[in-house]
Design a protein around this motif. Structure first.
Motif, PDB file in Angstrom:
ATOM      1  N   VAL A 138     -49.737 -34.003-102.399  1.00  0.00           N
ATOM      2  CA  VAL A 138     -50.536 -35.003-101.714  1.00  0.00           C
ATOM      3  C   VAL A 138     -52.011 -34.989-102.438  1.00  0.00           C
ATOM      4  CG1 VAL A 138     -51.677 -35.705 -99.537  1.00  0.00           C
ATOM      5  CG2 VAL A 138     -49.473 -34.662 -99.620  1.00  0.00           C
ATOM      6  N   THR A 139     -52.433 -35.852-103.219  1.00  0.00           N
ATOM      7  CA  THR A 139     -53.689 -35.966-103.920  1.00  0.00           C
ATOM      8  C   THR A 139     -54.557 -36.648-103.336  1.00  0.00           C
ATOM      9  OG1 THR A 139     -52.367 -35.622-106.119  1.00  0.00           O
ATOM     10  CG2 THR A 139     -54.454 -36.476-106.435  1.00  0.00           C
ATOM     11  N   VAL A 140     -55.505 -36.412-102.942  1.00  0.00           N
ATOM     12  CA  VAL A 140     -56.746 -37.081-102.373  1.00  0.00           C
ATOM     13  C   VAL A 140     -57.765 -37.545-103.424  1.00  0.00           C
ATOM     14  CG1 VAL A 140     -58.444 -37.323-100.466  1.00  0.00           C
ATOM     15  CG2 VAL A 140     -56.486 -36.018-100.131  1.00  0.00           C
ATOM     16  N   GLU A 141     -57.772 -38.576-103.850  1.00  0.00           N
ATOM     17  CA  GLU A 141     -58.615 -39.046-105.019  1.00  0.00           C
ATOM     18  C   GLU A 141     -59.984 -39.159-104.643  1.00  0.00           C
ATOM     19  OE1 GLU A 141     -59.433 -39.831-108.847  1.00  0.00           O
ATOM     20  OE2 GLU A 141     -57.185 -39.815-107.951  1.00  0.00           O
ATOM     21  N   ASN A 142     -60.704 -38.270-105.130  1.00  0.00           N
ATOM     22  CA  ASN A 142     -62.202 -38.225-104.828  1.00  0.00           C
ATOM     23  C   ASN A 142     -62.458 -37.394-103.619  1.00  0.00           C
ATOM     24  OD1 ASN A 142     -64.959 -38.818-105.601  1.00  0.00           O
ATOM     25  ND2 ASN A 142     -65.446 -40.382-104.156  1.00  0.00           N
ATOM     26  N   GLY A 143     -61.377 -36.734-103.083  1.00  0.00           N
ATOM     27  CA  GLY A 143     -61.482 -36.009-101.972  1.00  0.00           C
ATOM     28  C   GLY A 143     -62.178 -34.650-102.122  1.00  0.00           C
ATOM     29  N   GLY A 144     -62.756 -33.912-101.264  1.00  0.00           N
ATOM     30  CA  GLY A 144     -63.557 -32.762-101.422  1.00  0.00           C
ATOM     31  C   GLY A 144     -62.655 -31.534-100.898  1.00  0.00           C
ATOM     32  N   HIS A 145     -63.633 -30.397-100.551  1.00  0.00           N
ATOM     33  CA  HIS A 145     -62.760 -29.408-100.328  1.00  0.00           C
ATOM     34  C   HIS A 145     -62.757 -29.405 -98.480  1.00  0.00           C
ATOM     35  CE1 HIS A 145     -60.990 -25.237-100.774  1.00  0.00           C
ATOM     36  NE2 HIS A 145     -61.687 -24.664 -99.890  1.00  0.00           N
ATOM     37  N   THR A 146     -61.866 -30.243 -98.122  1.00  0.00           N
ATOM     38  CA  THR A 146     -61.745 -30.668 -96.773  1.00  0.00           C
ATOM     39  C   THR A 146     -60.341 -30.616 -96.232  1.00  0.00           C
ATOM     40  OG1 THR A 146     -62.174 -33.016 -97.386  1.00  0.00           O
ATOM     41  CG2 THR A 146     -63.925 -31.922 -96.906  1.00  0.00           C
ATOM     42  N   TRP A 147     -60.368 -30.927 -94.792  1.00  0.00           N
ATOM     43  CA  TRP A 147     -58.866 -31.244 -94.060  1.00  0.00           C
ATOM     44  C   TRP A 147     -58.961 -32.508 -93.622  1.00  0.00           C
ATOM     45  CZ3 TRP A 147     -55.693 -27.217 -93.286  1.00  0.00           C
ATOM     46  CH2 TRP A 147     -54.728 -27.387 -92.389  1.00  0.00           C
ATOM     47  N   PRO A 148     -57.881 -33.130 -94.599  1.00  0.00           N
ATOM     48  CA  PRO A 148     -57.774 -34.786 -94.364  1.00  0.00           C
ATOM     49  C   PRO A 148     -57.628 -35.157 -93.031  1.00  0.00           C
ATOM     50  CG  PRO A 148     -56.600 -33.983 -96.274  1.00  0.00           C
ATOM     51  CD  PRO A 148     -56.891 -32.717 -95.486  1.00  0.00           C
ATOM     52  N   GLY A 149     -58.414 -36.121 -92.639  1.00  0.00           N
ATOM     53  CA  GLY A 149     -58.387 -36.633 -91.357  1.00  0.00           C
ATOM     54  C   GLY A 149     -59.298 -35.979 -90.140  1.00  0.00           C
ATOM     55  N   SER A 150     -59.799 -34.925 -90.789  1.00  0.00           N
ATOM     56  CA  SER A 150     -60.700 -34.122 -89.623  1.00  0.00           C
ATOM     57  C   SER A 150     -61.992 -34.838 -89.699  1.00  0.00           C
ATOM     58  CB  SER A 150     -60.900 -32.749 -90.128  1.00  0.00           C
ATOM     59  OG  SER A 150     -61.508 -32.720 -91.402  1.00  0.00           O
ATOM     60  N   ASP A 151     -63.033 -34.269 -88.898  1.00  0.00           N
ATOM     61  CA  ASP A 151     -64.322 -34.697 -88.788  1.00  0.00           C
ATOM     62  C   ASP A 151     -65.146 -34.244 -90.005  1.00  0.00           C
ATOM     63  OD1 ASP A 151     -64.155 -36.431 -86.355  1.00  0.00           O
ATOM     64  OD2 ASP A 151     -64.437 -34.414 -85.160  1.00  0.00           O
ATOM     65  N   PRO A 152     -65.702 -35.061 -90.582  1.00  0.00           N
ATOM     66  CA  PRO A 152     -66.724 -34.587 -91.797  1.00  0.00           C
ATOM     67  C   PRO A 152     -67.633 -33.874 -91.679  1.00  0.00           C
ATOM     68  CG  PRO A 152     -67.088 -37.058 -91.397  1.00  0.00           C
ATOM     69  CD  PRO A 152     -66.036 -36.703 -90.608  1.00  0.00           C
ATOM     70  N   PHE A 153     -67.716 -32.739 -91.311  1.00  0.00           N
ATOM     71  CA  PHE A 153     -68.699 -31.995 -90.521  1.00  0.00           C
ATOM     72  C   PHE A 153     -69.830 -31.763 -91.970  1.00  0.00           C
ATOM     73  CE2 PHE A 153     -66.065 -30.738 -87.325  1.00  0.00           C
ATOM     74  CZ  PHE A 153     -66.655 -31.040 -86.284  1.00  0.00           C
ATOM     75  N   ASN A 154     -69.295 -30.697 -93.083  1.00  0.00           N
ATOM     76  CA  ASN A 154     -69.972 -30.483 -93.925  1.00  0.00           C
ATOM     77  C   ASN A 154     -71.493 -29.967 -93.808  1.00  0.00           C
ATOM     78  OD1 ASN A 154     -67.829 -31.603 -95.367  1.00  0.00           O
ATOM     79  ND2 ASN A 154     -68.827 -32.997 -96.541  1.00  0.00           N
ATOM     80  N   ILE A 155     -71.261 -29.335 -92.820  1.00  0.00           N
ATOM     81  CA  ILE A 155     -72.729 -28.639 -92.353  1.00  0.00           C
ATOM     82  C   ILE A 155     -72.827 -27.313 -93.392  1.00  0.00           C
ATOM     83  CG2 ILE A 155     -73.934 -27.927 -90.513  1.00  0.00           C
ATOM     84  CD1 ILE A 155     -72.094 -29.296 -88.493  1.00  0.00           C
ATOM     85  N   GLY A 156     -74.183 -27.274 -93.942  1.00  0.00           N
ATOM     86  CA  GLY A 156     -74.628 -26.134 -94.636  1.00  0.00           C
ATOM     87  C   GLY A 156     -73.681 -25.979 -95.876  1.00  0.00           C
ATOM     88  N   TYR A 157     -72.829 -26.776 -96.233  1.00  0.00           N
ATOM     89  CA  TYR A 157     -72.090 -26.437 -97.410  1.00  0.00           C
ATOM     90  C   TYR A 157     -71.458 -27.969 -98.110  1.00  0.00           C
ATOM     91  CZ  TYR A 157     -69.642 -23.451-100.813  1.00  0.00           C
ATOM     92  OH  TYR A 157     -68.978 -22.763-101.660  1.00  0.00           O
ATOM     93  N   PRO A 158     -71.735 -27.989 -99.342  1.00  0.00           N
ATOM     94  CA  PRO A 158     -71.200 -29.217 -99.917  1.00  0.00           C
ATOM     95  C   PRO A 158     -69.866 -29.353-100.118  1.00  0.00           C
ATOM     96  CG  PRO A 158     -72.176 -27.724-101.563  1.00  0.00           C
ATOM     97  CD  PRO A 158     -72.342 -27.145-100.382  1.00  0.00           C
ATOM     98  N   LEU A 159     -68.922 -29.873 -99.066  1.00  0.00           N
ATOM     99  CA  LEU A 159     -67.648 -29.625 -99.093  1.00  0.00           C
ATOM    100  C   LEU A 159     -67.135 -30.995 -99.855  1.00  0.00           C
ATOM    101  CD1 LEU A 159     -66.763 -28.127 -95.580  1.00  0.00           C
ATOM    102  CD2 LEU A 159     -67.168 -26.878 -97.902  1.00  0.00           C
ATOM    103  N   GLY A 160     -67.871 -32.288 -99.881  1.00  0.00           N
ATOM    104  CA  GLY A 160     -67.319 -33.185-100.585  1.00  0.00           C
ATOM    105  C   GLY A 160     -66.715 -34.027 -99.444  1.00  0.00           C
ATOM    106  N   ASN A 161     -65.972 -35.185-100.046  1.00  0.00           N
ATOM    107  CA  ASN A 161     -65.544 -36.439 -99.100  1.00  0.00           C
ATOM    108  C   ASN A 161     -64.346 -35.888 -98.182  1.00  0.00           C
ATOM    109  OD1 ASN A 161     -67.411 -38.301-100.063  1.00  0.00           O
ATOM    110  ND2 ASN A 161     -65.904 -38.672-101.824  1.00  0.00           N
ATOM    111  N   THR A 162     -64.546 -36.271 -96.965  1.00  0.00           N
ATOM    112  CA  THR A 162     -62.963 -36.064 -96.071  1.00  0.00           C
ATOM    113  C   THR A 162     -62.483 -37.356 -96.094  1.00  0.00           C
ATOM    114  OG1 THR A 162     -64.285 -34.451 -94.932  1.00  0.00           O
ATOM    115  CG2 THR A 162     -62.218 -35.560 -94.016  1.00  0.00           C
ATOM    116  N   THR A 163     -61.148 -37.611 -96.373  1.00  0.00           N
ATOM    117  CA  THR A 163     -60.375 -38.795 -96.358  1.00  0.00           C
ATOM    118  C   THR A 163     -60.004 -39.053 -94.913  1.00  0.00           C
ATOM    119  OG1 THR A 163     -58.657 -40.191 -97.236  1.00  0.00           O
ATOM    120  CG2 THR A 163     -58.132 -38.044 -96.864  1.00  0.00           C
TER     121      THR A 163
END
Length: 292
Positions: free
Chosen positions: A248-273
């Motif tokens: 499962v390739t997430v194009e332009n996706g970050g270090h995140t859990w797909p479908g979760s809330d895009p918290f990215n608090i305190g760390y640049p995790l990238g896009n959440t699809t």
């Protein structure tokens, strides 16, 4: 490797009456795990339930992993148990940044924990699965290589095949594997890292070869249901003889859990699809790849 910062109120909200944090001693060390039973468990006293082991990312707690992934919601919807084991110092022995042979015996811990849970809960032995994020995802590949008699399938998010698994893989037993990864992941690179881990596509190829599936026909689909989240998802999959390997390739996706809330608090995790809910995709994958 990965740390999400949540408020105390959110953490408390994540722990429900059905989630129990339990101590567990292994090889003289006090460890712990969080167990979540779906609402249907008590209502069906004669039924055996699937179980999903869910491994946190490096530096995360089991409560943070539980809250971030929202796996409990999927457990209630699809009637499976979730176990969130806790790694020593919030880490897992994945064969790099820790010795595969001399580091923490996390595989032994999982074996012992699974044996204990089988004694206490109604577990369907043909439907035992593992998933994890980042270091937890890397560790799932170790379990696929070292415990295929127990686990029917694994699904790793942001943690491709560690190099050490290739060196120490001693069984030809097939197991279903899903690899989920964002192409813009800056924490764990989609293209891999020398002397540490393979790329996401190479991970896919490794398990296809191991499972003797490379000559089977591949299915492929592209999903882009949300045009505003700057991502799209491609799912490649090969199946045969009750085994499936999926990328499962997430194009332009970050270090995140797909479908979760895009918290990215305190760390640049990238896009959440939001093009997929990985919990739903993952459960469908697990459910069709139970042991026969």
């Amino acid at each position: 490797m990965l740390r999400l910062l949540f408020t105390a109120a959110l953490l408390l909200a994540a722990i429900t009456a059905s989630a129990q944090l339990t101590p567990f001693e292994f090889e003289g060390t006090k460890r712990k795990y969080l167990l979540y039973l779906p609402a249907s468990y008590a209502a069906n006293p004669s039924q055996a339930f699937p179980v999903v082991f869910h491994f946190h990312g490096g530096g995360m707690t089991v409560v943070e992993q539980m809250f971030y992934s929202r796996m409990n919601e999927a457990a209630d919807k699809h009637n499976f148990i979730v176990v969130y084991p806790s790694g020593i110092k919030q880490d897992w022995n994945v064969g790099f940044e820790m010795s595969h042979q001399k580091g923490t015996n996390d595989v032994g811990f999982v074996r012992a924990l699974l044996d204990s849970l089988k004694q206490s809960y109604r577990i369907d032995a043909k439907a035992i699965f593992a998933t994890g994020l980042s270091r937890g995802g890397f560790f799932c590949h170790r379990l696929a290589a070292e415990m295929p008699d127990d686990f029917a399938a694994i699904a790793s998010v942001g943690g491709p095949l560690p190099d050490s698994v290739k060196f120490y893989h001693r069984t030809a037993k097939p197991i279903s594997v899903m690899q989920v990864h964002g192409t813009a992941d800056e924490v764990v690179k989609y293209d891999g890292k020398a002397n540490a881990y393979a790329s996401a596509p190479a991970t896919y190829t490794y398990w296809l070869t191991h499972n003797k599936l490379p000559d089977q026909k591949e299915s492929k689909k592209v999903l882009n249901t949300n045009k505003k989240d700057n991502t799209s998802v491609t799912i490649q999959e090969v199946s045969g003889k009750g085994i499936t390997v999926s990328l499962v390739t997430v194009e332009n996706g970050g270090h995140t859990w797909p479908g979760s809330d895009p918290f990215n608090i305190g760390y640049p995790l990238g896009n959440t699809t939001s093009d997929i809910d990985i919990n739903e995709v993952m459960w469908s994958f697990f459910n069709k790849n139970r042991k026969r």
